[in-house]
Design a protein around this motif. Sequence first.
Motif, PDB file in Angstrom:
ATOM      1  N   ARG A 110       0.822  -1.208   0.000  1.00 31.74           N
ATOM      2  CA  ARG A 110       0.000   0.000   0.000  1.00 31.74           C
ATOM      3  C   ARG A 110       0.853   1.252   0.000  1.00 31.74           C
ATOM      4  N   ASN A 111       2.160   1.067   0.033  1.00 29.88           N
ATOM      5  CA  ASN A 111       3.113   2.148  -0.215  1.00 29.88           C
ATOM      6  C   ASN A 111       3.638   1.854  -1.621  1.00 29.88           C
ATOM      7  N   PRO A 112       2.986   2.366  -2.653  1.00 32.09           N
ATOM      8  CA  PRO A 112       3.067   1.758  -3.979  1.00 32.09           C
ATOM      9  C   PRO A 112       4.433   1.825  -4.656  1.00 32.09           C
ATOM     10  N   TYR A 113       4.638   0.843  -5.530  1.00 26.96           N
ATOM     11  CA  TYR A 113       5.839   0.714  -6.344  1.00 26.96           C
ATOM     12  C   TYR A 113       5.444   0.595  -7.812  1.00 26.96           C
ATOM     13  N   VAL A 114       6.390   0.915  -8.673  1.00 25.04           N
ATOM     14  CA  VAL A 114       6.321   0.480 -10.062  1.00 25.04           C
ATOM     15  C   VAL A 114       7.190  -0.772 -10.123  1.00 25.04           C
ATOM     16  N   ILE A 115       6.551  -1.913 -10.252  1.00 28.21           N
ATOM     17  CA  ILE A 115       7.237  -3.203 -10.244  1.00 28.21           C
ATOM     18  C   ILE A 115       7.578  -3.582 -11.680  1.00 28.21           C
ATOM     19  N   VAL A 116       8.788  -4.081 -11.896  1.00 25.79           N
ATOM     20  CA  VAL A 116       9.195  -4.528 -13.229  1.00 25.79           C
ATOM     21  C   VAL A 116       9.772  -5.935 -13.117  1.00 25.79           C
ATOM     22  N   PHE A 149       4.922  -3.991 -14.687  1.00 24.21           N
ATOM     23  CA  PHE A 149       5.207  -4.003 -16.121  1.00 24.21           C
ATOM     24  C   PHE A 149       6.175  -5.147 -16.440  1.00 24.21           C
ATOM     25  N   PHE A 150       6.049  -5.695 -17.644  1.00 23.85           N
ATOM     26  CA  PHE A 150       7.118  -6.469 -18.264  1.00 23.85           C
ATOM     27  C   PHE A 150       7.794  -5.523 -19.255  1.00 23.85           C
ATOM     28  N   PRO A 151       8.891  -4.860 -18.900  1.00 22.40           N
ATOM     29  CA  PRO A 151       9.466  -3.852 -19.796  1.00 22.40           C
ATOM     30  C   PRO A 151      10.009  -4.417 -21.107  1.00 22.40           C
ATOM     31  N   GLU A 152      10.213  -5.733 -21.174  1.00 19.10           N
ATOM     32  CA  GLU A 152      10.611  -6.321 -22.458  1.00 19.10           C
ATOM     33  C   GLU A 152       9.446  -6.337 -23.448  1.00 19.10           C
ATOM     34  N   GLY A 153       8.220  -6.248 -22.933  1.00 21.21           N
ATOM     35  CA  GLY A 153       7.047  -6.164 -23.788  1.00 21.21           C
ATOM     36  C   GLY A 153       6.507  -7.496 -24.234  1.00 21.21           C
ATOM     37  N   LEU A 165      10.615  -1.413  -8.162  1.00 20.82           N
ATOM     38  CA  LEU A 165      10.866  -2.658  -7.443  1.00 20.82           C
ATOM     39  C   LEU A 165      11.109  -3.762  -8.469  1.00 20.82           C
ATOM     40  N   PRO A 166      12.374  -4.152  -8.686  1.00 26.43           N
ATOM     41  CA  PRO A 166      12.668  -5.181  -9.688  1.00 26.43           C
ATOM     42  C   PRO A 166      12.414  -6.591  -9.150  1.00 26.43           C
ATOM     43  N   VAL A 167      11.837  -7.422 -10.008  1.00 26.07           N
ATOM     44  CA  VAL A 167      11.615  -8.840  -9.724  1.00 26.07           C
ATOM     45  C   VAL A 167      12.286  -9.639 -10.839  1.00 26.07           C
ATOM     46  N   PRO A 199      14.342  -2.288  -3.568  1.00 27.49           N
ATOM     47  CA  PRO A 199      13.699  -1.157  -4.256  1.00 27.49           C
ATOM     48  C   PRO A 199      14.730  -0.091  -4.618  1.00 27.49           C
ATOM     49  N   ILE A 200      14.483   0.589  -5.728  1.00 28.19           N
ATOM     50  CA  ILE A 200      15.360   1.669  -6.177  1.00 28.19           C
ATOM     51  C   ILE A 200      14.581   2.980  -6.112  1.00 28.19           C
ATOM     52  N   PRO A 201      14.912   3.867  -5.170  1.00 33.57           N
ATOM     53  CA  PRO A 201      14.210   5.152  -5.088  1.00 33.57           C
ATOM     54  C   PRO A 201      14.458   5.975  -6.356  1.00 33.57           C
ATOM     55  N   THR A 202      13.481   6.766  -6.727  1.00 31.26           N
ATOM     56  CA  THR A 202      13.628   7.608  -7.916  1.00 31.26           C
ATOM     57  C   THR A 202      13.900   9.064  -7.545  1.00 31.26           C
ATOM     58  N   VAL A 203      14.050   9.328  -6.248  1.00 33.33           N
ATOM     59  CA  VAL A 203      14.409  10.677  -5.808  1.00 33.33           C
ATOM     60  C   VAL A 203      15.772  11.045  -6.406  1.00 33.33           C
ATOM     61  N   GLY A 204      15.862  12.206  -7.014  1.00 34.62           N
ATOM     62  CA  GLY A 204      17.111  12.639  -7.629  1.00 34.62           C
ATOM     63  C   GLY A 204      17.162  12.395  -9.127  1.00 34.62           C
TER      64      GLY A 204
END
Length: 256
Positions: free
Chosen positions: A71-77, A149-153, A180-182, A211-216
């Motif tokens: 509930r503290n959301p991520y963009v998961i890939v 997302f599956f960034p490979e498509g 958040l990479p899986v 997780p990889i923060p996107t701050v910065g």
Amino acid sequence: MMQRLGSVFIWIAVVILILGWLPLLAIIRLFDRDLGLYQTGRMFRRLGLAISRVNPSWKISIEGNVKVDDRNPYVIVSNHMSNADIPVISNLPWEMKWVAKKELFDLPIVGWMMKLAGDIPVARGSMREAVKVFQRCKYYLDNNTSVIFFPEGTRSRSGQLTRFASGAFDLAIRENVPILPVVLDGTQGCLPKQSWVFEQDVHVKLKVLDPIPTVGYKKGDSSLLMDKVRTQMAEQLAEWRGVDITEVDYAGHRSR
């Protein structure tokens, strides 16, 4: 012969689960007042978990921190190797809206459940549709629900990481949400292409990376973030397979 017979029973179990889940999901959706359709989506993911467990040939190992606050959301890939990826990833105890090709939503029953759960269809090749996808993703992130997302498509035919699209990384930077990479390996052996017979004794590995923060990160930095994630995924695959990183992440597929 025994392998074929076992596969018949597995498919029967899968069909029974799917048919039984539809009315259950419809009832939950009827009473789900969460703006992110959290309970409906979470129940749909449990279908994937159940499907993965009715196959005794799948041995699934999960590593990393699975106890994240979804509930503290991520963009998961995640990397993408097979249709089995979805039920395997559903072993994670999270709710996350799947960004998936529109054709899947047109399927009877399964497509209906994806719509009920609030998953996000993608019509490829249309800029207008792409904008709608990101607006829908933003809506869920704003309502404390992760997206995946599956960034490979599409599925990797070779088992290597193929070229990533930048959309998930653009979204994470724009909305200031962590990535958040899986990482998955082994699902490519679960069900051979153009076959209905399940392979025996398949060991599937899944790892949740940090997780990889996107701050910065600034607008336009999506390639930097994307390359960082791809490198981490490739390093994990290479470690599991005991090979050099170039064996799993062919240089010609890396972003420019």
